[in-house]
Design a protein around this motif. Structure first.
Motif, PDB file in Angstrom:
ATOM      1  N   ALA A 155       0.706  -0.885   0.008  1.00  0.00           N
ATOM      2  CA  ALA A 155       0.137   0.245   0.070  1.00  0.00           C
ATOM      3  C   ALA A 155       1.444   1.392  -0.477  1.00  0.00           C
ATOM      4  O   ALA A 155       0.618   2.080  -0.285  1.00  0.00           O
ATOM      5  N   ARG A 175      -2.361  10.151  -0.259  1.00  0.00           N
ATOM      6  CA  ARG A 175      -2.501   8.535  -0.883  1.00  0.00           C
ATOM      7  C   ARG A 175      -1.979   7.849   0.230  1.00  0.00           C
ATOM      8  O   ARG A 175      -2.695   6.546   0.195  1.00  0.00           O
ATOM      9  N   GLN A 178      -4.478   6.424   1.926  1.00  0.00           N
ATOM     10  CA  GLN A 178      -5.733   6.205   1.524  1.00  0.00           C
ATOM     11  C   GLN A 178      -5.627   4.851   1.722  1.00  0.00           C
ATOM     12  O   GLN A 178      -6.255   3.792   1.219  1.00  0.00           O
ATOM     13  N   CYS A 179      -3.810   4.716   0.571  1.00  0.00           N
ATOM     14  CA  CYS A 179      -3.754   2.731   0.419  1.00  0.00           C
ATOM     15  C   CYS A 179      -4.050   2.502   1.125  1.00  0.00           C
ATOM     16  O   CYS A 179      -4.403   1.390   1.278  1.00  0.00           O
ATOM     17  N   ASP A 181      -5.722   2.610   4.333  1.00  0.00           N
ATOM     18  CA  ASP A 181      -6.230   2.602   5.127  1.00  0.00           C
ATOM     19  C   ASP A 181      -8.169   1.775   3.861  1.00  0.00           C
ATOM     20  O   ASP A 181      -8.126   0.515   4.538  1.00  0.00           O
ATOM     21  N   GLN A 182      -7.566   1.468   2.818  1.00  0.00           N
ATOM     22  CA  GLN A 182      -8.306   0.720   2.138  1.00  0.00           C
ATOM     23  C   GLN A 182      -7.872  -1.060   2.695  1.00  0.00           C
ATOM     24  O   GLN A 182      -8.247  -1.647   1.906  1.00  0.00           O
ATOM     25  N   ALA A 185      -9.060  -2.193   5.047  1.00  0.00           N
ATOM     26  CA  ALA A 185     -10.784  -2.461   5.454  1.00  0.00           C
ATOM     27  C   ALA A 185     -10.406  -4.089   5.350  1.00  0.00           C
ATOM     28  O   ALA A 185     -11.441  -4.486   5.887  1.00  0.00           O
TER      29      ALA A 185
END
Length: 193
Positions: A155, A175, A178-179, A181-182, A185
């Motif tokens: 990530a 970013r 964001q990466c 966090d994604q 998930a």
């Protein structure tokens, strides 16, 4: 740190600062070791006492960087979920590079040879991180911990690779979050292996 060590560290940093200033002004390829030595007010021989070559000026870690990196790792509570710790460490690391990473990123974009050499630096950080992660788990948890580590690193690398040289550093930090966090998930609801 005694006086001699402080002087050596100051000299190392002065040479590096002079080099980075020249790289910024005239480019990595166009800058010579002689120019760096002159800008730092040291001899060519003194330059080589501190750096193996021009690449090393960009890629060698600050002598105190390893201690700072270890402090980031050790600051995480032992009972904190691993993904939370990994995310915090990687985001804190990116933030700690705010002053140097943008120029390093531009220099690597200008010089493919320099970009290729940068992998050794990342290898050391990954090794340290892997050792730290595996020191936090045992037995069956090792597989999941290693998976989380590799996912977090992927990530982070995705965020870095998508960061363009003309973009602000804050784009990289956003970013990265964001990466992570994604990717996180999927970690929140792991399937049984």
């Amino acid at each position: 740190m005694n006086l001699r060590e402080r002087k050596k560290l100051a000299a190392w940093r002065a040479i590096r600062a002079a080099a980075m200033r020249l790289f910024e002004e005239q480019g990595y390829e166009a800058t010579t070791i002689e120019q760096i030595a002159a800008a730092a007010n040291v001899s060519r021989a003194t330059f080589f006492n501190y750096f193996a070559g021009k690449e090393a000026v960009v890629l060698d870690r600050d002598p105190e960087a390893h201690d700072q990196w270890r402090a980031l790792l050790e600051a995480r509570p032992v009972d904190e979920p691993l993904w939370t710790s990994l995310t915090a460490v990687l985001l804190d690391y990116v933030e700690s590079q705010r002053d140097s990473m943008p120029l390093n990123h531009r220099l690597k974009a200008q010089s493919p040879a320099l970009a290729q050499s940068a992998h050794a630096f990342g290898d050391q950080l990954r090794t340290d991180l892997r050792t730290w992660v595996l020191g936090r788990v045992s037995g069956d948890d090792t597989l999941i911990a290693t998976l989380q580590l590799n996912l977090a690193l992927a990530a982070s690398m995705t965020a870095y690779q998508s960061w363009q040289v003309d973009e602000d550093f804050d784009v990289l930090t956003r970013r990265s979050k964001q990466c992570l966090d994604q990717a996180g998930a999927g970690v929140a609801n792991p399937a049984s292996l």
